[in-house]
Scaffold this motif. Sequence first.
Motif: not given
Length: 599
Positions: A271-274, A544-545, A550-552, A576-580
């Motif tokens: 979820s927090s890949h960059g 998608d973003n 990603g999706f964890d 929940a939305p994408v991290s951040g």
Amino acid sequence: MRAEPQSGRARWRSGKAIAGVSALALGAGALGVALPAYAAEGCEVDYTVANEWSSGFTANVEVTNLGDPVDSWELVWEFPGDQQVSNGWNADLSQSGQTVTASGSGWNGSIPTDGSAQFGFNGDGSGEIPGEFTLNGVVCDGGTDEPDPEPTDDPDPEPTDDPDPEPTDDPDPDPEPGERVDNPYEGADLYVNPVWSDNASGEPGGDAIADEPTALWLDRIGAIAGNDSPTTGDMGLRDHLDEAVAQAGDRPMNIQVVVYNLPGRDCAALSSHGELGQEEIGRYKTEYIDVIADIMDDEKYSDLRISTIIEPDSLPNLVTNVGSRDTATENCDTMLDNGNYVEGVGYALSELGEIPNVYNYVDAGHHGWLGWDTNLSPSVEVFHEAANTAGATVDDVHGFAVNTANYSALEEPHFDVDDTVNGQQVRQSDWVDWNQYVDEQSFAQALRDEAVSQGFDSDVGMLIDTSRNGWGGSERPTEPSSSDDLNTFIEDSRTDRRIHPGNWCNQSGAGLGERPEAAPASGIDAYSWIKPPGESDGNSEPIDNDEGKGFDRMCDPTYEGNVRNGNSPSGALPNAPVSGHWFSAQFQELLDNAHPSVQ
């Protein structure tokens, strides 16, 4: 009801004694404790009754040294009645008659000037507050015991030959803005991010905390210029620094910036890949760190104190999630082999550490990750390696940050790791699982000691992220369990209400924790809201973003877990939305379950 005694204070709550818990270093008779190298000149004591019940009470004690540093300490008081200490934690306690002596040991064994030591105990009898405390023989009245100077024999001494004597070498007790200090949080105001503040105040009840300071997250290259993220909005780093200058008043201003964009970021969580690939260390240096450093080094920001939190969830992965461990991932093995985590962190420390008003704090996981002996010391070894890579030295590390964006309780008030229940150690319980620590504060202080022992400067300080670890609300235990079954006792007594301490994503039932505070405990530079409350840890289903995130499954409320969380349900909130990104439902839950309450 709140009572203010002569020395200390009491907060009264209902409670019950711990069943079957053994005493720690208790017994009658004199103590043979070594005296300190220097005597305390003054002190103050905060004595808080955390729980009281029909036959006993729980007390938490904080002693602050206002004089010279003490290498070892004894705090002595007399109970006003027939109270008896039954067990304690974070100090060695003994009692003879009404006289109680508490002495520090291990990480809690010395107190610097203006530093504090904290400990607690359970006692039999009433929670009536003692009237007087002495630290190494000095009465703790909140002042110093410096004697009045002896009068001179000559009431009208001759004037000196030098009408303008040289100033003394004593430093200014109130540092000027821009002056290098030991703790950048002490004596400073903290930057309130207007983007987060607007999001918070737009929520029902959010005005109550909208003025709290939170950290600014630079989670991709675009955030430096401003990329309309929930944290930065359309303000770039320079805009936020300008705003920090504008917010500054008579006191120094501290702005907290999270540096978070390593190649192959967070190799154990999707979820927090960059945005940067595992080999893109060149882009990390030139397009990210160099740009940040150039902006922070601008002369117009030289009066700010800039606290940087360096790369959360990176270096510990090189210990716990690699090789033959059952928690290993292919991505983490790659980052260990290519060295780009160590190289990247070292480069960030080197470049940012050259700026006089920047204070680097290396992220150091949390107790539920590194609290075992097999994880803690090896992780500090990796921190030390990074601090001596790519031009960095240990002098570029001002301290470490723990519990960043996590939920581990600051302190567990109803049990200690050294306690026993019906002859079994707390460490044997399913929840603690042989961990050396049960909360973040004891872990942070121990990690600091380990870092110093491995070559970091002796004055390194710790940050603890308390933004989401309050665990208040109706589910918070108000007293220790009376069960003599170990696992039942722990389950009924722990304030951290997660299903498993390995759960990290959008945790159901969490609440705001302690408000940001400077120098709250020995070795702790600050409690800080590093993770802005209301910003998601990750999406609960695929989204998608364009941020590389990603999706964890750990963010999926239907997920039944993996080896890292004991194959337990994830405990994550739905929708929940994408991290951040802003997560209103989480913000409302954090507000409702805040401890201390925001009401």
